[in-house]
Write an enzyme that holds these catalytic residues in place. Structure first.
Site, short mmCIF file in Angstrom:
data_model
loop_
_atom_site.label_atom_id
_atom_site.label_comp_id
_atom_site.label_asym_id
_atom_site.label_seq_id
_atom_site.Cartn_x
_atom_site.Cartn_y
_atom_site.Cartn_z
N CYS A 211 0.81 -1.22 0.00
CA CYS A 211 0.00 0.00 0.00
C CYS A 211 0.84 1.27 0.00
O CYS A 211 0.36 2.33 -0.42
CB CYS A 211 -0.95 0.01 1.20
SG CYS A 211 -2.06 -1.41 1.24
N HIS B 142 -3.61 7.20 1.97
CA HIS B 142 -3.98 5.85 1.56
C HIS B 142 -5.40 5.58 2.02
O HIS B 142 -5.75 5.83 3.18
CB HIS B 142 -3.01 4.85 2.18
CG HIS B 142 -3.41 3.43 1.99
ND1 HIS B 142 -3.85 2.93 0.79
CD2 HIS B 142 -3.45 2.39 2.88
CE1 HIS B 142 -4.13 1.64 0.94
NE2 HIS B 142 -3.89 1.30 2.18
N ASN C 52 -10.14 -0.21 -0.52
CA ASN C 52 -8.67 -0.16 -0.43
C ASN C 52 -8.08 -0.74 -1.71
O ASN C 52 -8.17 -1.94 -1.95
CB ASN C 52 -8.21 -0.95 0.79
CG ASN C 52 -6.71 -0.90 1.01
OD1 ASN C 52 -5.95 -0.50 0.13
ND2 ASN C 52 -6.27 -1.34 2.18
#
Length: 322
Positions: free
Chosen positions: A113, A249, A279
């Site tokens: 990520c 993020h 996500n």
């Protein structure tokens, strides 16, 4: 001095959009449960004809169009992904071919990520040497391919997508010029077992599935993201009062809320897309940035902070005068 200036942004999403109600049909979950714990309402899932490379190439085309730059003028491609099309060659080289670029430096970066932040720092370092002039920096993922669709604690959290930016090395005024002002990256491999994939070429010979201990990851994320944001602002000679936008993020709405409170930042300054994209790992920051640029929120001259944390753990931030 030479700084890496953002000339354009772009993004791409798979055609298929999946709602929480759709997931209720296959998992022991509910829209209310997912929204309350994550803020997620929708995610996009790649179809058979869509891969990390095809999504990345579409995002690059949009970024190049936004920048007014031809693909032939790109001499560096850095692609962040944890879900490459193949073990090798690098997915970046597939994107290069799809864009019709005959020759340039092209490689992948793997930091899950946080991958896009790692890719930004790598590209920025290479542009500031003057060896390269223009770069495509990409975050692209098809996380749906490594999810355990029987695990309701993880399957509802992730989606697929890609985002890209065009960076150009330009002479810039040290005090007021546009470009990347500061970056800071971290990693701590001691936390491998909190967020990982249970497979790989040299261990199981399989791709494996994503595994996560959500409560522990949440705790580390809030602390690490707030700390690295403050740390990067100090390097840039700025404070949180100077920040126009934070593009974080997009993992969980509760993490975003907790991070903004910890920093004393107004929620209005946080770009949030987790509700519609879920996500998307390395794609989440450039995806959210492109949304905020295209809807007119992020404007030239503003101070924008990008930040992310992912498996490893890895985490990092970048301060940009857009």
């Amino acid at each position: 001095m030479i700084r890496s200036v953002v000339l354009g942004t772009g993004s791409a999403l798979p055609e298929r959009r999946v709602s929480n109600a759709d997931l209720e049909q296959q998992l022991d979950t509910s829209d209310a449960w997912i929204v309350e714990r994550t803020g997620i309402r929708f995610r996009h899932i790649a179809g058979p004809h869509e891969t990390t490379a095809t999504l990345a190439a579409d995002a690059c085309r949009a970024a190049l169009n936004s920048a007014g730059v031809a693909a032939a003028d790109i001499d560096l491609i850095v692609l962040a992904t944890a879900t490459p099309d193949q073990t090798f060659p690098a997915t970046a080289t597939k994107v290069q071919a799809m864009l019709g670029i005959d020759d340039c430096v092209a490689f992948d970066v793997a930091a899950v990520c946080s991958g896009f932040l790692y890719a930004v720092q790598v590209a920025d370092s290479m542009l500031r040497t003057g060896v390269h002039r223009r770069a495509l920096v990409i975050g692209a993922e098809t996380f749906s391919r490594i999810l355990d669709w029987e695990d309701r604690t993880t399957a509802v959290l992730f989606g697929d997508g890609a985002g890209a930016i065009v960076l150009e090395g330009q002479e810039s005024d040290a005090a007021t010029g546009r470009g990347i002002l500061a970056t800071k990256l971290h990693a701590d491999g001691r936390h491998n077992d909190l967020l990982y994939v249970d497979g790989g070429p040299s261990t199981t010979g399989t791709v494996g599935k994503l595994r996560m201990k959500g409560r522990e990851v949440f705790r580390h994320a809030v602390v690490n993201l707030a700390a690295v944001l403050e740390e990067t602002l100090v390097i840039a000679g700025l404070t949180s009062a100077d920040v126009d936008w934070v593009v974080p993020h997009q993992a969980n709405a509760r993490i975003l809320d907790a991070t903004s409170r910890k920093l004393g930042l107004s929620p209005d300054k946080i770009v949030v897309t987790v509700d519609r994209h879920a996500n998307t790992s390395a794609a989440s920051v450039p995806l959210a940035l492109d949304v905020a640029v295209r809807d007119g929120r992020v404007r030239q001259g503003e101070i924008v902070v990008l930040e992310a944390m992912g498996g490893g753990f890895t985490w990092g931030a970048a301060v940009v005068r857009f």
